[in-house]
Scaffold this motif. Structure first.
Motif, PDB file in Angstrom:
ATOM      1  N   ALA A  22       0.827  -1.204   0.000  1.00  0.00           N
ATOM      2  CA  ALA A  22       0.000   0.000   0.000  1.00  0.00           C
ATOM      3  C   ALA A  22       0.866   1.261   0.000  1.00  0.00           C
ATOM      4  N   ILE A  23       1.956   1.235   0.733  1.00  0.00           N
ATOM      5  CA  ILE A  23       2.873   2.376   0.769  1.00  0.00           C
ATOM      6  C   ILE A  23       3.515   2.584  -0.598  1.00  0.00           C
ATOM      7  N   GLU A  24       3.973   1.507  -1.220  1.00  0.00           N
ATOM      8  CA  GLU A  24       4.602   1.622  -2.535  1.00  0.00           C
ATOM      9  C   GLU A  24       3.629   2.142  -3.583  1.00  0.00           C
ATOM     10  N   VAL A  25       2.378   1.714  -3.526  1.00  0.00           N
ATOM     11  CA  VAL A  25       1.367   2.215  -4.462  1.00  0.00           C
ATOM     12  C   VAL A  25       1.119   3.704  -4.231  1.00  0.00           C
ATOM     13  N   ALA A  26       1.038   4.122  -2.965  1.00  0.00           N
ATOM     14  CA  ALA A  26       0.831   5.534  -2.653  1.00  0.00           C
ATOM     15  C   ALA A  26       2.007   6.386  -3.124  1.00  0.00           C
ATOM     16  N   LEU A  27       3.211   5.858  -3.048  1.00  0.00           N
ATOM     17  CA  LEU A  27       4.393   6.599  -3.475  1.00  0.00           C
ATOM     18  C   LEU A  27       4.501   6.717  -4.986  1.00  0.00           C
ATOM     19  N   GLN A  28       3.883   5.810  -5.734  1.00  0.00           N
ATOM     20  CA  GLN A  28       3.968   5.812  -7.197  1.00  0.00           C
ATOM     21  C   GLN A  28       3.455   7.123  -7.797  1.00  0.00           C
ATOM     22  N   GLN A  29       2.531   7.803  -7.138  1.00  0.00           N
ATOM     23  CA  GLN A  29       2.022   9.063  -7.693  1.00  0.00           C
ATOM     24  C   GLN A  29       3.076  10.170  -7.671  1.00  0.00           C
ATOM     25  N   TRP A  30       4.130  10.002  -6.867  1.00  0.00           N
ATOM     26  CA  TRP A  30       5.203  10.984  -6.760  1.00  0.00           C
ATOM     27  C   TRP A  30       6.407  10.612  -7.607  1.00  0.00           C
ATOM     28  N   GLY A  31       6.509   9.357  -8.032  1.00  0.00           N
ATOM     29  CA  GLY A  31       7.638   8.883  -8.817  1.00  0.00           C
ATOM     30  C   GLY A  31       7.957   7.451  -8.453  1.00  0.00           C
ATOM     31  N   GLU A  32       9.101   6.983  -8.904  1.00  0.00           N
ATOM     32  CA  GLU A  32       9.543   5.618  -8.614  1.00  0.00           C
ATOM     33  C   GLU A  32      10.288   5.612  -7.278  1.00  0.00           C
ATOM     34  N   PRO A  33       9.745   4.924  -6.265  1.00  0.00           N
ATOM     35  CA  PRO A  33      10.413   4.944  -4.961  1.00  0.00           C
ATOM     36  C   PRO A  33      11.735   4.177  -4.969  1.00  0.00           C
ATOM     37  N   LEU A  34      12.784   4.823  -4.453  1.00  0.00           N
ATOM     38  CA  LEU A  34      14.079   4.166  -4.283  1.00  0.00           C
ATOM     39  C   LEU A  34      14.143   3.508  -2.913  1.00  0.00           C
ATOM     40  N   ARG A  35      13.711   4.263  -1.909  1.00  0.00           N
ATOM     41  CA  ARG A  35      13.644   3.727  -0.554  1.00  0.00           C
ATOM     42  C   ARG A  35      12.639   4.541   0.236  1.00  0.00           C
ATOM     43  N   TRP A  36      12.108   3.934   1.289  1.00  0.00           N
ATOM     44  CA  TRP A  36      11.149   4.636   2.135  1.00  0.00           C
ATOM     45  C   TRP A  36      11.201   4.050   3.540  1.00  0.00           C
ATOM     46  N   ALA A  37      10.678   4.809   4.498  1.00  0.00           N
ATOM     47  CA  ALA A  37      10.646   4.364   5.886  1.00  0.00           C
ATOM     48  C   ALA A  37       9.420   4.940   6.580  1.00  0.00           C
ATOM     49  N   ILE A  38       8.836   4.145   7.452  1.00  0.00           N
ATOM     50  CA  ILE A  38       7.777   4.642   8.328  1.00  0.00           C
ATOM     51  C   ILE A  38       8.492   5.326   9.488  1.00  0.00           C
ATOM     52  N   THR A  39       8.276   6.632   9.641  1.00  0.00           N
ATOM     53  CA  THR A  39       8.999   7.367  10.675  1.00  0.00           C
ATOM     54  C   THR A  39       8.193   7.519  11.959  1.00  0.00           C
ATOM     55  N   THR A  40       6.879   7.657  11.850  1.00  0.00           N
ATOM     56  CA  THR A  40       6.024   7.742  13.039  1.00  0.00           C
ATOM     57  C   THR A  40       4.659   7.151  12.735  1.00  0.00           C
ATOM     58  N   VAL A  41       3.992   6.709  13.796  1.00  0.00           N
ATOM     59  CA  VAL A  41       2.604   6.258  13.692  1.00  0.00           C
ATOM     60  C   VAL A  41       1.841   6.866  14.861  1.00  0.00           C
ATOM     61  N   ASP A  42       0.778   7.599  14.547  1.00  0.00           N
ATOM     62  CA  ASP A  42      -0.079   8.161  15.585  1.00  0.00           C
ATOM     63  C   ASP A  42      -1.050   7.066  16.018  1.00  0.00           C
ATOM     64  N   ARG A  43      -0.940   6.606  17.232  1.00  0.00           N
ATOM     65  CA  ARG A  43      -1.751   5.484  17.710  1.00  0.00           C
ATOM     66  C   ARG A  43      -3.236   5.840  17.856  1.00  0.00           C
TER      67      ARG A  43
END
Length: 56
Positions: A22-43
């Motif tokens: 799901a993250i990779e699909v969401a990133l596709q609208q901005w370009g081809e993802p090279l790398r990504w990280a989840i930095t925070t999650v609001d519980r």
């Protein structure tokens, strides 16, 4: 080729299937993802903050 650093938010409650896909699909609208990280999650809201490097 342009390399850009971006930040996006994903509502984890709305993800059906695997979170990484799901993250990779969401990133596709901005370009081809090279790398990504989840930095925070609001519980409370289940919103994940993602930082990524993409190629445009």
């Amino acid at each position: 080729m342009i390399i850009e650093s971006i930040e996006i938010e994903i509502d984890i409650n709305n993800v059906s299937g695997e979170l990484d896909k799901a993250i990779e699909v969401a990133l596709q609208q901005w370009g081809e993802p090279l790398r990504w990280a989840i930095t925070t999650v609001d519980r409370e809201t289940n919103i994940a903050q993602i930082e990524a490097i993409v190629i445009k």
